[in-house]
Scaffold this motif. Structure first.
Motif, PDB file in Angstrom:
ATOM      1  N   GLN A   1       0.836  -1.201   0.000  1.00 40.84           N
ATOM      2  CA  GLN A   1       0.000   0.000   0.000  1.00 40.84           C
ATOM      3  C   GLN A   1       0.872   1.253   0.000  1.00 40.84           C
ATOM      4  OE1 GLN A   1      -0.647  -2.731   2.045  1.00 40.84           O
ATOM      5  NE2 GLN A   1      -2.211  -3.386   0.585  1.00 40.84           N
ATOM      6  N   GLU A   2       1.944   1.224   0.784  1.00 36.51           N
ATOM      7  CA  GLU A   2       2.814   2.390   0.841  1.00 36.51           C
ATOM      8  C   GLU A   2       3.405   2.715  -0.530  1.00 36.51           C
ATOM      9  OE1 GLU A   2       6.081   2.016   3.617  1.00 36.51           O
ATOM     10  OE2 GLU A   2       6.660   4.106   3.387  1.00 36.51           O
ATOM     11  N   LEU A   3       3.745   1.662  -1.272  1.00 36.23           N
ATOM     12  CA  LEU A   3       4.370   1.866  -2.579  1.00 36.23           C
ATOM     13  C   LEU A   3       3.359   1.896  -3.716  1.00 36.23           C
ATOM     14  CD1 LEU A   3       7.453  -0.562  -2.311  1.00 36.23           C
ATOM     15  CD2 LEU A   3       7.416   1.909  -1.959  1.00 36.23           C
ATOM     16  N   ASN A   4       2.114   1.530  -3.447  1.00 36.32           N
ATOM     17  CA  ASN A   4       1.124   1.273  -4.500  1.00 36.32           C
ATOM     18  C   ASN A   4       1.736   0.315  -5.536  1.00 36.32           C
ATOM     19  OD1 ASN A   4      -0.157   2.881  -7.395  1.00 36.32           O
ATOM     20  ND2 ASN A   4      -1.335   1.539  -6.060  1.00 36.32           N
ATOM     21  N   TYR A   5       2.344  -0.714  -5.036  1.00 31.76           N
ATOM     22  CA  TYR A   5       2.991  -1.717  -5.886  1.00 31.76           C
ATOM     23  C   TYR A   5       2.916  -3.032  -5.128  1.00 31.76           C
ATOM     24  CZ  TYR A   5       6.107  -2.765  -9.818  1.00 31.76           C
ATOM     25  OH  TYR A   5       6.630  -3.225 -11.004  1.00 31.76           O
ATOM     26  N   ASN A   6       2.304  -4.021  -5.720  1.00 34.57           N
ATOM     27  CA  ASN A   6       2.087  -5.262  -4.989  1.00 34.57           C
ATOM     28  C   ASN A   6       3.399  -6.046  -4.847  1.00 34.57           C
ATOM     29  OD1 ASN A   6       1.175  -7.555  -3.800  1.00 34.57           O
ATOM     30  ND2 ASN A   6      -0.333  -8.073  -5.369  1.00 34.57           N
ATOM     31  N   VAL A   7       3.982  -6.004  -3.661  1.00 38.87           N
ATOM     32  CA  VAL A   7       5.229  -6.745  -3.442  1.00 38.87           C
ATOM     33  C   VAL A   7       4.949  -8.172  -2.971  1.00 38.87           C
ATOM     34  CG1 VAL A   7       6.553  -4.659  -2.948  1.00 38.87           C
ATOM     35  CG2 VAL A   7       5.530  -5.956  -1.058  1.00 38.87           C
ATOM     36  N   MET A   8       3.657  -8.512  -2.930  1.00 33.65           N
ATOM     37  CA  MET A   8       3.229  -9.888  -2.644  1.00 33.65           C
ATOM     38  C   MET A   8       3.818 -10.429  -1.352  1.00 33.65           C
ATOM     39  SD  MET A   8       3.358 -11.405  -6.461  1.00 33.65           S
ATOM     40  CE  MET A   8       3.212 -10.259  -7.811  1.00 33.65           C
ATOM     41  N   PHE A   9       3.813  -9.592  -0.333  1.00 34.01           N
ATOM     42  CA  PHE A   9       4.291 -10.066   0.973  1.00 34.01           C
ATOM     43  C   PHE A   9       3.285 -11.081   1.493  1.00 34.01           C
ATOM     44  CE2 PHE A   9       4.689  -9.183   5.706  1.00 34.01           C
ATOM     45  CZ  PHE A   9       5.712 -10.108   5.854  1.00 34.01           C
ATOM     46  N   SER A  10       3.772 -12.279   1.651  1.00 37.50           N
ATOM     47  CA  SER A  10       2.885 -13.394   1.951  1.00 37.50           C
ATOM     48  C   SER A  10       3.249 -13.956   3.318  1.00 37.50           C
ATOM     49  CB  SER A  10       3.064 -14.444   0.860  1.00 37.50           C
ATOM     50  OG  SER A  10       2.466 -15.636   1.239  1.00 37.50           O
ATOM     51  N   GLN A  11       2.409 -13.679   4.297  1.00 40.40           N
ATOM     52  CA  GLN A  11       2.740 -14.093   5.676  1.00 40.40           C
ATOM     53  C   GLN A  11       2.298 -15.515   5.931  1.00 40.40           C
ATOM     54  OE1 GLN A  11       1.046 -10.325   7.412  1.00 40.40           O
ATOM     55  NE2 GLN A  11       3.026 -10.314   8.466  1.00 40.40           N
ATOM     56  N   ARG A  12       3.014 -16.431   5.331  1.00 42.26           N
ATOM     57  CA  ARG A  12       2.615 -17.831   5.477  1.00 42.26           C
ATOM     58  C   ARG A  12       3.459 -18.554   6.509  1.00 42.26           C
ATOM     59  NH1 ARG A  12       4.770 -19.586  -0.399  1.00 42.26           N
ATOM     60  NH2 ARG A  12       4.043 -17.526  -0.950  1.00 42.26           N
ATOM     61  N   GLY A  13       4.238 -17.778   7.263  1.00 42.72           N
ATOM     62  CA  GLY A  13       4.969 -18.375   8.371  1.00 42.72           C
ATOM     63  C   GLY A  13       6.340 -18.905   7.977  1.00 42.72           C
ATOM     64  N   VAL A  14       7.273 -18.797   8.897  1.00 44.46           N
ATOM     65  CA  VAL A  14       8.592 -19.396   8.712  1.00 44.46           C
ATOM     66  C   VAL A  14       8.861 -20.298   9.903  1.00 44.46           C
ATOM     67  CG1 VAL A  14      11.088 -18.989   8.643  1.00 44.46           C
ATOM     68  CG2 VAL A  14       9.558 -17.509   7.337  1.00 44.46           C
TER      69      VAL A  14
END
Lengths: 417, 90, 1001
Positions: free
Chosen positions: A106-119
């Motif tokens: 949202q900050e960049l208006n660019y989908n960086v696809m941060f996917s919080q699927r756990g590590v």
């Protein structure tokens, strides 16, 4: 003002066959002088420029990049993002980054696809268990979401792991950080570049730095393949090539640049829905949105700037992968590649002023810099703008190698991916 | 995968060797006389050269001997190997 | 469907032996020698898969490893299925079952094709521009994106197949068994060079082996006949090894190459069992000759992706090699001469050739004239502007090209067809050359990248080096090979070669259509669905570098790694951006050349061979006595010995108590043992340990602490002076190898003047440790001759002794705080000594104990374990072990670092003891320690490193490192857990027998 990206802009542009999209960033010739120049157009460098412009109102600045932006480790890493580090200083740094990740698209208006699927980090011997529990407790007290899972819980969270007690180094448990995950690496560089450019930052590609001009103990500018650029502040974010820049001013850094390799398999339908790391048998794996298994290998022990490593390292990594995931034996390696990682003796980065006025270094991220990109950029921008570190990067100064006050992340995470 | 000419054993596969970093960093004879800065320089600071580097290797899965190598880190070409204590080639 | 598309042709396939196979659960038939692709085509099946993004129907396009479309799932067994396998490379076998991928419910009716409908709003990289709202919904979007992405399915059960590795060393490695490779291999082998020739196909001969055309003759016979004879002579050469079905996967520096040999993939399903499936050859070649040939390029025009659109040369191979007609009415579309070979082959086999559409002006080469003679119609200076047919092509639309090639003119001609062969010229396979680090140059004349500079001992010959005409291929291959090998072979002199020479060349990277570009779909990357429009969009948005365009559009990133698409992507970028292709450069070709099975890369190093297991010489006794084991490094150590139904806690409590009350026995064989000899041995120890060694008497033992040069504790152990110049050093179990190599490093590189020799003797001796108040009585039964009096054999001393006439070394040292002995004896006798001690101790209830009890006992005494109570950040001072640092020594490893501004601080984290307020509460190892209750975030002062319930003290004890802990004795602190807080008090690190009375008891 840049066009905003959204589903509506896509539909609108469809009517003109997508022929009216704006440039994501300009392709300017360097000006004669800037208020600051960032050397290195990777994720960290571009993020630094973005936050210098956004938070510190420094818009007359440039990023100079030898090749193409995002072409170094930003575009070569396995995109793991987490903040479950042991020491307070590291936890502060990486969790600062993680919080920015959470709203970066949202900050960049660019989908960086941060996917919080756990590590998930696995333990394979009793000392691993002690170390990971120690880290989990430290994380909890630092407000970082990390939990300890026993072997059954590990299996439940990622059913394809071989948790049989009969394997050579059985899984004895693990830690899980749910807020952790992965992002789309290229998008990070491109999103920051687009955002910085919109605020007036010049991104100058194919511009190699040949020298740094000094007057007394102050920097005056840089010699580049596109001519001399005058500036009083230089932020070096050159990753594997940090020492090359440092050697231009006879500055020695506690760095060694080594090959780090990674590989992907052919794409398959979803089979693993999280990121699993194992230090003891050295394997870590996730699956990209495209379906490729993304597998990180280790570093070679010798210095090299070739972006190539030895086959033994790849073989060793896949050996560990098949130990933990014997179902992947028939999967095929599609592509392997190497990057150059600049490694500090304590496996922690340097975000610091130097003894030369106006010269700042952000380096030493070793094998794990991608996850810190937004935080690193933000803190480095602060350091350059104020000529003082932010409290979150104060511990990551160069002087720690003299005093001995290291931030030694080897103890609890033999590798820091 | 390098093919390394061990000065004691001859050409062997890289798998038999381990790398030991920059060569000719001599351990100070009088460490107590040194300032913290000087000691840090010895302990941690490295040239990390892109180009011709003098470095140490150990034939760890062979004769276990340490030796020196001249290698171009920009293309991994090995230019020379020589025994510990021998003068580096020019 | 029952059209007969076979022509009689028994040269390469056996049309008498029929093979049945299943495709999408339907049974079909093919012949031995077929590939899955040729068999499907013979059954008139073109549609085999769906594309990645738009799910458009896709058919077989090629005949080899460059195939982008026809990738299938082989097998349906959960452990043996293989995703993403190219139909063009699967040799047909009895029992083969394959299914099409990336389609649901079926390849004929795929719901995913709805994406094609949305294609106008999902151009390249659309996902970066959307799915951002609402901000927390990406997870949901991603779920669906991931589901529709991916191609085949991963196996879900472990692989049952075996893979293998072998090393191969040769003088000359020839890669590629086409005409050039065969010439090179012959020259090399005949000159006494140990030569290996490999090819990924099951037969040698490349494309020449099925070239039977008047225009290509050698010494008056068809080129295939000449080559066949050459192959025959190869087989008689002594120095030559030929490996077929072997694909060169990776070309690394120093001529190190990896090649994958397929051993069972072509066998019938019931013949595969118990055989090695694939073998990875690790090749070190003195010289490498690359003869990998060239790949045909497609042409980029509107709707060029329909099933039935194939590479012209592949159609030729299907008819000439497999005897399969790819269609009944075939059109050809070309910018060069080679499509005419296909036209002639088809024509000679009775297939109707509609026409050849050629973008060039009329040309008069030999082969074109031959085609014209056969009555084949040619549309000169024309292009295909559109194709029709959803799941199979049914017609093409042809228009004239403008003079500059940028537009189309005149009337549109529609031509019905069921297959079209396209040819955009040839791309040399330079992948391996660039993988090896070689640099390319660009040849403008026919738009090819060619090998230029290399730092390795290698050459490229034949069409991968840019020679496309038969006479050039032969002459240059001979010349270059002779020069490279420094030989003078004249086997190939005076050949009479007839070859058709291409006279006119013309290339248009993106062919025009009568529709505006935005309304067309000219595909570049068929698998990833990227079009020329996508490339142009990327350029418009400022993505300049080829790597950017590739990543932004995903062109060239599919499972074929852009073998067919890369050149056009470069061409279109260069054209659009107005730069020369030579200046633009290429993307990097990365290994492997074709996808390489993980199993093959790993070979035998799986399961029980994953990592070696080190067992002590007494291991079997522990197994027989029901010990549980702990992995310590590669060692298996007895962890505890549960009796009856004891859990670990119960067993450890019993073992610990027995060891203190009477006697315990421990297998300490895993401790590292380094034999140190030489006249400077004492001086050496002075330098590597923190304490002083010169004055240690012969026959005495001393504890030593080793630091890293940064001052942090690295390892510890007891070292014994066996004689004047002879020591035996012990190290921790896990640290042994590292300590030895560190010591060797200092010895060889920093202190070569020292006369010292180091030998690892860890495996040579077994170590039996007997401890407890009754240990002396037990030892006196085992070695009656030995004087065990405190005067003769005090604590920290050693004696040579004999047990059953076998020499052994007995040390009176203790890690438990009890009176105890360690017997070191040659490994082969260790078990018998163990049993002797055990038998002798029976009357004292001697109790075997494992590592867990050992840890507990030493913690009661406050002894550290390097690696558990230290973590690379602790100095000896931090550990409150100042006593072990010699004040007199000028230097030792790590000394200077102890006096840096941070290491000299007195409020560092320090080792302390911890007692819980509730003596029954056992702390968790790794738990953090704080000064205030119920606060978060809060400064962590340190953590618990070791924690046990001590049965001997009947309370919980722990060791911890705590900031400024030395000065905090008696202070109350807190250990905050997930759901409770534990109150603790800082104490001394020694909990039991502070006066060391038991040692001497």
């Amino acid at each position: 003002m840049k066009n905003k990206y959204s589903i509506f802009s896509l539909i609108k542009n469809a009517f003109s066959y997508h022929e009216n999209w704006q440039r994501a960033w300009r392709d300017p010739e360097p000006k004669k002088e800037y208020d600051a120049v960032i050397i290195g157009g990777g994720g960290h460098g571009l993020a630094t420029a973005f936050y210098l412009a956004k938070k510190h109102n420094m818009t007359n600045i440039a990023v100079v990049e030898k090749g193409w932006i995002g072409g170094g480790n930003t575009g070569r890493n396995t995109t793991i993002i987490r903040s479950n580090y042991l020491w307070d200083a590291s936890a502060g740094l990486y969790d600062h980054a993680l919080k920015i990740w959470e709203s970066l698209s949202q900050e960049l208006n660019y989908n960086v696809m941060f996917s919080q699927r756990g590590v998930m980090n696995l333990a394979h011997n009793l000392q691993d268990v002690r170390d990971l529990k120690r880290r989990t407790h430290a994380n909890r007290l630092n407000g970082i979401d990390a939990v300890w899972l026993n072997t059954e819980e590990v299996k439940k969270f990622c059913p394809i792991i071989n948790t049989s007690p009969n394997i050579r180094y059985p899984v004895l448990g693990g830690t899980l950080q749910r807020r952790a995950g992965t992002a789309r690496h290229d998008a990070v560089a491109w999103g920051y570049a687009r955002g910085a450019d919109a605020m007036g930052v010049d991104i100058i590609q194919n511009c190699e730095v040949k020298g740094i001009k000094r007057s007394g103990n102050c920097v005056e500018g840089i010699e580049t393949t596109k001519g001399f650029i005058k500036t009083k502040k230089i932020g070096v974010v050159a990753a594997g090539h940090s020492s090359v820049i440092a050697n231009m001013v006879d500055l020695k850094l506690p760095l060694e640049s080594k090959p780090l390799q990674a590989l992907v398999s052919e794409p398959v339908k979803p089979i693993i829905d999280t990121v699993v790391m194992s230090n003891a048998v050295h394997a870590y794996v996730s699956q990209s949105d495209k379906g490729e298994l993304v597998i990180g290998a280790g570093t070679d022990a010798y210095i090299s700037y070739t972006q190539r490593g030895s086959h033994d390292v790849v073989e060793g990594t896949l050996k560990a992968i098949l130990e933990l995931y014997p179902i992947f034996s028939r999967m095929k390696m599609l592509r392997q590649w190497g990057g150059i990682v600049d490694i500090c003796p304590d496996a922690s980065p340097i975000i610091s002023k130097t003894h030369i006025k106006g010269l700042y270094f952000n380096c030493g991220w070793g094998t794990g810099g991608f996850k810190a990109t937004p935080g690193s950029g933000d803190l480095f921008a602060h350091t350059i703008a104020n000529d003082e570190p932010h409290k979150l990067n104060a511990d990551f100064n160069i002087n720690r190698f003299v005093s001995g006050d290291l931030v030694d992340e080897h103890g609890a995470a033999a590798v820091a991916h | 995968m390098f093919l390394i000419n061990c000065p004691y054993c001859g050409e062997r596969d890289q798998s038999e060797f381990s790398a030991g970093g920059e060569a000719h960093i001599i351990r100070p004879k009088q460490p107590t006389e040194m300032s913290d800065d000087q000691w840090a320089e010895y302990l941690f600071m490295r040239k990390n050269i892109k180009g011709i580097q003098f470095e140490r290797w150990n034939h760890s899965h062979g004769c276990r001997k340490w030796f020196n190598m001249v290698r171009d880190t920009s293309n991994d070409k090995i230019h020379a190997v020589y025994k510990m204590g021998e003068k580096p080639p020019v | 469907m029952s059209k007969n598309l076979r022509i009689p042709n028994n040269k390469f396939i056996d049309q008498t032996s029929r093979i049945s196979f299943k495709f999408d659960n339907k049974t079909f038939y093919g012949f031995k020698g077929d590939t899955l692709a040729s068999a499907l085509l013979a059954n008139n099946i073109h549609l085999v898969g769906r594309s990645f993004k738009y799910h458009r129907p896709r058919g077989i396009m090629a005949c080899g490893s460059e195939e982008p479309n026809a990738i299938v799932q082989v097998g349906n067994d959960a452990s043996m299925t293989e995703p993403n396998t190219r139909a063009t490379e699967i040799e047909l076998y009895e029992g083969l079952e394959v299914t099409s991928q990336n389609c649901w419910p079926s390849v004929n009716f795929d719901l995913g094709a709805v994406n094609n409908f949305f294609s106008p709003i999902i151009p390249a990289a659309f996902y970066y521009k959307t799915f951002m709202w609402p901000s927390n919904f990406w997870k949901l979007y991603e779920y669906f994106i991931r589901k529709s992405a991916g191609l085949g399915k991963s196996p879900t059960e472990p692989d049952k197949d075996i893979y293998d590795h072998r090393y191969l060393h040769c003088d000359v490695l020839v890669i590629g068994g086409g005409i050039s490779g065969i010439i090179a291999a012959k020259i090399a082998a005949k000159n006494n060079l140990n030569t290996v020739l490999i090819d990924d196909k099951n037969t040698l001969g490349g494309t020449t082996i099925f070239q039977e055309n008047e225009c290509f003759k050698i010494n008056n016979s068809y080129s295939n006949k000449w080559l066949k004879k050459e192959i025959e002579t190869l087989k008689s050469l002594k120095n030559l090894t030929i490996k077929t079905r072997t694909s060169l996967a990776a070309y690394h520096s120093y001529n190190y190459l990896l090649a994958r040999e397929n051993l069972t993939d072509h066998l019938d399903i019931n013949e595969k069992k118990d055989k090695i499936r694939q073998r990875l050859w690790k090749i070190r070649a003195k010289k490498v000759i690359i003869a990998t040939g060239a790949m045909e390029r497609p042409l980029i025009f509107n709707n060029n992706d329909r099933p039935g659109i194939m590479l012209a040369s592949s159609i030729k191979k299907y008819i000439d090699y497999y005897g399969v007609k790819c269609g009944q009415k075939v059109s050809l579309f070309t910018n060069n001469d080679s499509a005419y070979e296909t036209a002639i082959s088809l024509n000679n086999s009775g297939v109707i050739v509609n026409s050849v559409v050629d973008i060039r002006d009329k040309t008069n080469s030999l082969i074109v004239k031959q085609a014209e003679k056969l009555g084949i119609k040619i549309h000169w200076k024309s292009t295909v502007v559109n194709t029709n047919g959803y799941k199979k092509i049914n017609s093409i639309e042809i228009m004239k090209l403008s003079d500059d090639g940028s537009n189309v003119l005149g009337k549109k001609i529609k031509e019905e067809c069921d297959c079209i062969g396209i040819s955009g010229g040839w791309t040399p396979r330079v992948h391996l050359f660039t993988q090896s680090g070689g640099k390319l140059k660009f040849r403008d004349e026919d738009n090819v990248f060619l090998p230029d500079k290399t730092g390795l001992d290698q050459i490229s010959i034949g069409s991968c080096n840019g020679d496309f005409e038969l006479d050039q291929v032969i002459k240059n291959s001979v010349k270059l090979t002779n020069k490279f090998l420094k030989v003078n072979n004249n086997d190939f002199e005076n050949l009479e070669i007839i070859t058709s020479k291409e006279i006119d060349k013309k290339n248009i990277w993106l062919l025009p259509s009568d529709k505006p570009l935005g309304k067309t779909k000219p595909f570049l990357d068929f698998q990833n669905d990227s079009t020329a429009n996508d490339i142009k969009l990327a350029l418009r948005e400022g993505f300049k570098s080829i790597e950017h365009v590739k990543r932004y559009t995903t062109t060239g990133m599919a499972t074929d790694q852009g073998k067919l698409s890369n050149m056009h992507a470069l061409g279109i970028i260069a054209e659009t951006a107005g730069v020369k292709m030579g200046e633009l450069g290429t993307t990097t070709f990365r290994p492997p050349y074709t996808p390489l099975t993980f199993g093959a890369i790993v070979g035998r190093n799986v399961g029980e061979f994953f990592d070696i297991i080190r067992r002590t010489p007494i291991h079997d006794w522990h197994v027989e006595n029901k010990a549980e084991f702990e992995n310590v490094g590669q060692w298996k150590r007895a962890w505890y010995y549960p009796k009856d139904n004891e859990n670990m806690h119960e067993a450890v409590q019993r073992e610990s108590k027995a060891a203190r009350d009477s006697a315990g026995i421990l297998d300490a064989s895993t401790l590292g043992k380094i034999d140190i000899q030489g006249s400077d041995a004492s001086e050496f120890l002075n330098r590597v340990y923190t304490n002083a060694w010169s004055k240690l008497e012969i026959g005495k033992c001393r504890y030593g602490l080793m630091l890293n040069e940064d001052g942090m504790v690295y390892d510890d152990g007891v070292t014994t002076r066996l004689s004047e110049n002879h020591y035996l050093m012990t190290t921790t179990t896990g640290g042994a190898a590292n300590v030895l190599s560190k010591l060797e490093d200092y010895l060889q590189t920093e202190w070569p003047e020292l006369d010292v020799y180091l030998t690892s003797v860890t495996d040579h001796y077994g170590t039996v440790s007997v401890c407890g108040p009754n240990s002396k009585k037990i030892l006196s039964k085992v070695i009656p001759d030995l004087d065990l009096s405190d005067k003769e054999f005090p604590h920290m001393s050693f004696k040579n002794a004999l047990i059953d006439n076998i020499k052994c070394r007995v040390m009176r040292i203790s890690f438990t705080g009890e009176h105890s002995y360690e017997i070191n004896i040659q490994s082969s006798y260790a078990r018998s000594v163990w049993e002797k001690c055990y038998d002798a101790g029976k009357e004292f209830n001697i109790t075997p104990y494992g590592t867990e009890t050992m840890h507990l006992l030493r913690a009661e005494k406050g002894f550290i374990i390097a690696g558990q109570d230290t973590d690379g950040t602790m100095t000896p001072v931090d550990l409150q072990m100042d006593w072990v640092i010699s004040k007199k020594k000028y230097d030792f490893i790590g000394k200077r670092s102890l006096y840096r501004s941070d290491t000299i601080r007195d409020d560092r984290k320090q080792l302390v003891g911890l007692l819980t307020d509730d003596p029954k509460e056992v702390l968790e190892e790794g738990a953090q320690i704080v000064a205030e209750k119920n606060k978060q975030p809060i400064e962590m002062l340190g953590h618990v490193t070791s924690s046990y319930f001590s049965p001997n003290l009947n309370k919980s004890i722990a060791l911890a490192i705590v900031k400024n802990g030395k000065k905090m004795k008696g202070q109350k602190l807190f250990v905050p857990m997930q759901n409770k807080t534990i109150n603790v008090t800082i104490t001394d690190t020694v909990f039991l027998d502070k006066e060391n009375k038991r040692l001497n008891a």
